[in-house]
Design an enzyme around this catalytic site. Structure first.
Site, short mmCIF file in Angstrom:
data_model
loop_
_atom_site.label_atom_id
_atom_site.label_comp_id
_atom_site.label_asym_id
_atom_site.label_seq_id
_atom_site.Cartn_x
_atom_site.Cartn_y
_atom_site.Cartn_z
N CYS A 53 0.83 -1.21 0.00
CA CYS A 53 0.00 0.00 0.00
C CYS A 53 0.87 1.27 0.00
O CYS A 53 2.05 1.23 0.40
CB CYS A 53 -0.87 0.04 1.24
SG CYS A 53 -2.14 -1.22 1.31
N GLU A 55 0.66 3.86 1.96
CA GLU A 55 1.06 4.30 3.30
C GLU A 55 2.32 3.60 3.77
O GLU A 55 3.23 4.19 4.33
CB GLU A 55 -0.07 4.03 4.31
CG GLU A 55 -1.37 4.75 4.02
CD GLU A 55 -2.31 3.94 3.14
OE1 GLU A 55 -1.83 3.28 2.19
OE2 GLU A 55 -3.52 3.99 3.39
N CYS A 89 -5.86 0.77 5.16
CA CYS A 89 -6.31 -0.59 5.47
C CYS A 89 -5.82 -0.99 6.86
O CYS A 89 -5.00 -0.30 7.47
CB CYS A 89 -5.80 -1.58 4.41
SG CYS A 89 -4.05 -1.99 4.60
N1 THU Z 1 -4.39 0.40 -1.02
C1 THU Z 1 -3.49 1.29 -0.51
O1 THU Z 1 -2.49 1.64 -1.15
N2 THU Z 1 -3.73 1.80 0.72
C2 THU Z 1 -4.79 1.43 1.51
O2 THU Z 1 -4.79 1.71 2.70
C3 THU Z 1 -5.92 0.74 0.89
C4 THU Z 1 -5.57 -0.05 -0.32
C5 THU Z 1 -4.12 -0.18 -2.33
C6 THU Z 1 -3.77 -1.64 -2.29
C7 THU Z 1 -4.13 -2.09 -3.69
O3 THU Z 1 -3.03 -1.86 -4.54
C8 THU Z 1 -5.27 -1.17 -4.08
O4 THU Z 1 -5.26 -0.09 -3.16
C9 THU Z 1 -6.63 -1.82 -4.06
O5 THU Z 1 -6.85 -2.44 -2.84
#
Ligand code: THU
Length: 134
Positions: A53, A55, A89
């Site tokens: 992700c 973050e 997440c």
């Molecule tokens: N994703 C993030 O980068 N940050 C989060 O906190 C939520 C989800 C990304 C992971 C994945 O590449 C895409 O969003 C769809 O879930």
């Protein structure tokens, strides 16, 4: 803290997202207590599980730069346009818990003008952190 500027940096970081599988691009801008900003984007993978992700990309970049104390993070995400809410997440909340106090601010933004501010304590109440292992 200049919230609008932090959001702008998250929006810019989102442009670098590698999200060919979900199509959902996320950008994050992490503000250290000394004022330096570390950005990150999500980086997906053909094997799915290794994807990371935005973050956590930002946190890892900061830690690799010797910085471990933070005061806020701005997060933006969406497919074609920025979604109303792109909350960190559960895994990212846990990673933030490792380095950030309960009052750490999480700015969930749709634009530099439209955003909501939460604390880590609100988004991860009763979390398990380093103090539990002392
Ligand atoms: N994703 C993030 O980068 N940050 C989060 O906190 C939520 C989800 C990304 C992971 C994945 O590449 C895409 O969003 C769809 O879930």
């Amino acid at each position: 803290m200049d919230i609008k500027n932090l959001i702008k940096q998250a929006i810019e970081a989102r442009e670098m997202a590698y999200a060919p599988y979900s199509g959902f691009k996320v950008g994050a801008a992490l503000l250290s207590v000394c004022g330096k900003v570390y950005t990150g984007c999500n980086v997906e993978n053909a094997a799915f599980t290794p994807g990371i992700c935005a973050e956590r990309t930002a946190v890892s970049t900061a830690v690799a730069d010797g910085v471990r104390k933070f005061s806020a993070i701005a997060v933006v995400g969406g497919a074609d346009h920025l979604a109303d809410d792109c909350f960190p997440c559960g895994v990212c909340r846990q990673v933030l818990m490792e380095f950030c106090p309960p009052g750490f601010q999480i700015i969930v933004a749709k634009s530099p003008e439209e955003y909501r501010v939460f604390t880590l304590g609100q988004l991860l109440p009763h979390g398990f952190g380093p103090s539990n292992l002392e």
